[in-house]
Design a protein around this motif. Structure first.
Motif, mmCIF file in Angstrom:
data_model
loop_
_atom_site.group_PDB
_atom_site.id
_atom_site.type_symbol
_atom_site.label_atom_id
_atom_site.label_comp_id
_atom_site.label_asym_id
_atom_site.label_seq_id
_atom_site.Cartn_x
_atom_site.Cartn_y
_atom_site.Cartn_z
ATOM 1 N N ILE A 119 0.647 -1.238 -0.039
ATOM 2 C CA ILE A 119 0.088 -0.049 0.174
ATOM 3 C C ILE A 119 0.764 1.162 -0.039
ATOM 4 O O ILE A 119 0.578 2.211 -0.879
ATOM 5 C CB ILE A 119 -0.994 -0.147 1.201
ATOM 6 N N LEU A 120 2.021 1.406 0.846
ATOM 7 C CA LEU A 120 2.632 2.361 0.868
ATOM 8 C C LEU A 120 3.702 2.762 -0.429
ATOM 9 O O LEU A 120 3.590 3.781 -0.991
ATOM 10 C CB LEU A 120 3.772 2.297 2.117
ATOM 11 N N PHE A 121 4.143 1.582 -1.119
ATOM 12 C CA PHE A 121 4.666 1.617 -2.179
ATOM 13 C C PHE A 121 3.797 2.069 -3.211
ATOM 14 O O PHE A 121 4.199 3.081 -4.123
ATOM 15 C CB PHE A 121 5.297 0.293 -2.539
ATOM 16 N N ALA A 122 2.472 1.804 -3.567
ATOM 17 C CA ALA A 122 1.468 2.037 -4.511
ATOM 18 C C ALA A 122 1.167 3.558 -4.401
ATOM 19 O O ALA A 122 1.154 4.278 -5.462
ATOM 20 C CB ALA A 122 0.197 1.266 -4.295
ATOM 21 N N ALA A 123 1.100 3.863 -2.973
ATOM 22 C CA ALA A 123 0.855 5.360 -2.627
ATOM 23 C C ALA A 123 2.202 6.251 -3.163
ATOM 24 O O ALA A 123 1.567 7.266 -3.631
ATOM 25 C CB ALA A 123 0.607 5.884 -1.300
ATOM 26 N N SER A 124 3.326 5.718 -2.934
ATOM 27 C CA SER A 124 4.391 6.746 -3.102
ATOM 28 C C SER A 124 4.592 6.845 -4.829
ATOM 29 O O SER A 124 4.990 7.910 -5.164
ATOM 30 C CB SER A 124 5.698 6.034 -2.388
ATOM 31 N N ILE A 125 4.205 5.667 -5.220
ATOM 32 C CA ILE A 125 4.786 6.001 -6.923
ATOM 33 C C ILE A 125 3.362 6.634 -7.700
ATOM 34 O O ILE A 125 3.484 7.372 -8.479
ATOM 35 C CB ILE A 125 4.704 4.630 -7.478
ATOM 36 N N SER A 126 2.308 6.819 -6.869
ATOM 37 C CA SER A 126 0.964 7.642 -7.479
ATOM 38 C C SER A 126 1.433 8.759 -7.166
ATOM 39 O O SER A 126 1.077 9.796 -7.990
ATOM 40 C CB SER A 126 -0.071 7.113 -6.691
ATOM 41 N N VAL A 127 1.968 9.445 -5.977
ATOM 42 C CA VAL A 127 2.523 10.581 -5.664
ATOM 43 C C VAL A 127 3.565 11.313 -6.810
ATOM 44 O O VAL A 127 3.635 12.101 -7.233
ATOM 45 C CB VAL A 127 2.835 10.780 -4.341
ATOM 46 N N LEU A 128 4.358 10.257 -6.923
ATOM 47 C CA LEU A 128 5.278 10.426 -7.970
ATOM 48 C C LEU A 128 5.021 10.740 -9.412
ATOM 49 O O LEU A 128 5.292 11.736 -10.268
ATOM 50 C CB LEU A 128 6.482 9.209 -8.033
ATOM 51 N N VAL A 129 3.846 10.154 -9.826
ATOM 52 C CA VAL A 129 2.944 10.290 -10.909
ATOM 53 C C VAL A 129 2.550 11.831 -11.177
ATOM 54 O O VAL A 129 2.670 12.592 -11.884
ATOM 55 C CB VAL A 129 1.777 9.336 -11.180
ATOM 56 N N ILE A 130 2.124 12.160 -10.002
ATOM 57 C CA ILE A 130 1.509 13.753 -9.700
ATOM 58 C C ILE A 130 2.746 14.732 -9.793
ATOM 59 O O ILE A 130 2.700 15.649 -10.472
ATOM 60 C CB ILE A 130 0.893 13.933 -8.383
ATOM 61 N N ARG A 131 3.525 14.151 -9.069
ATOM 62 C CA ARG A 131 5.109 14.997 -9.307
ATOM 63 C C ARG A 131 5.393 15.187 -10.680
ATOM 64 O O ARG A 131 5.733 16.313 -11.228
ATOM 65 C CB ARG A 131 5.976 14.518 -8.236
ATOM 66 N N LEU A 132 5.400 14.077 -11.296
ATOM 67 C CA LEU A 132 5.952 14.314 -12.654
ATOM 68 C C LEU A 132 5.119 15.201 -13.548
ATOM 69 O O LEU A 132 5.694 15.641 -14.529
ATOM 70 C CB LEU A 132 5.981 12.769 -13.241
ATOM 71 N N ASN A 133 3.865 14.970 -13.498
ATOM 72 C CA ASN A 133 2.983 15.564 -14.195
ATOM 73 C C ASN A 133 2.852 17.133 -13.958
ATOM 74 O O ASN A 133 2.767 18.085 -15.056
ATOM 75 C CB ASN A 133 1.476 15.262 -14.262
ATOM 76 N N ARG A 134 3.337 17.595 -12.533
ATOM 77 C CA ARG A 134 3.288 18.826 -12.470
ATOM 78 C C ARG A 134 4.642 19.638 -12.676
ATOM 79 O O ARG A 134 4.731 20.751 -13.377
ATOM 80 C CB ARG A 134 2.922 19.269 -11.021
ATOM 81 N N SER A 135 5.744 18.886 -12.393
ATOM 82 C CA SER A 135 7.032 19.586 -12.428
ATOM 83 C C SER A 135 7.839 19.102 -13.826
ATOM 84 O O SER A 135 8.813 19.980 -14.034
ATOM 85 C CB SER A 135 7.769 19.082 -11.213
ATOM 86 N N PHE A 136 7.526 18.123 -14.241
ATOM 87 C CA PHE A 136 8.453 17.605 -15.464
ATOM 88 C C PHE A 136 7.726 17.596 -16.818
ATOM 89 O O PHE A 136 8.305 16.771 -17.708
ATOM 90 C CB PHE A 136 9.337 16.390 -14.916
ATOM 91 N N SER A 137 6.631 17.956 -17.041
ATOM 92 C CA SER A 137 5.696 17.646 -18.161
ATOM 93 C C SER A 137 6.138 18.798 -19.188
ATOM 94 O O SER A 137 5.862 18.471 -20.327
ATOM 95 C CB SER A 137 4.442 17.591 -17.764
#
Length: 132
Positions: A95-113
């Motif tokens: 659960i924690l790993f799935a949540a952390s990679i989901s947060v990384l997806v948001i981070r990617l789309n906001r900062s690196f897109s």
């Protein structure tokens, strides 16, 4: 927005949705299999987290700016869920790993897109020339 970015936009959206869907979907599938009695422990079945981390790495590679944390997520998933260690993964780890990679997806789309804006070249003037 360039033509190349427009062509990649559907792929980026699909990968952005696939990462949490695969990660949390595999957790729900594991819980269902546990309730049905087909598996006895959820911990060793972290293949969904590994697949989600690979999708995150692909997403990080496709974007114009690269994020080293997201690119390394498959290696972390490999170490946590695939390589046998003394500490075994469990439901909370998944659960924690799935949540952390989901947060990384948001981070990617906001900062690196978007690519970095181009800076105009401004020459540095010598102080000696100003004094003359």
């Amino acid at each position: 927005m360039s033509d190349e970015q427009r062509e990649r936009e559907p792929l980026i959206k699909a990968l952005s949705l696939a990462v949490p869907a695969v990660s949390f979907g595999s957790i729900m599938l594991n819980v269902l299999l546990l309730r049905m009695g087909l598996i006895t422990d959820i911990g060793p079945y972290g293949i969904g987290q590994f697949a989600g981390a690979i999708l995150l790495g692909v997403l990080a590679w496709v974007l114009p700016r690269k994020d080293i944390v997201s690119l390394m997520a498959p290696i972390y998933a490999l170490l946590i869920f695939v390589v046998p260690l003394e500490l075994k993964p469990n439901l909370l780890t998944q659960i924690l790993f799935a949540a952390s990679i989901s947060v990384l997806v948001i981070r990617l789309n906001r900062s690196f897109s978007r690519p970095l804006p181009k800076r105009s070249f401004e020459p540095i003037e010598d102080e000696e020339e100003d004094e003359l």
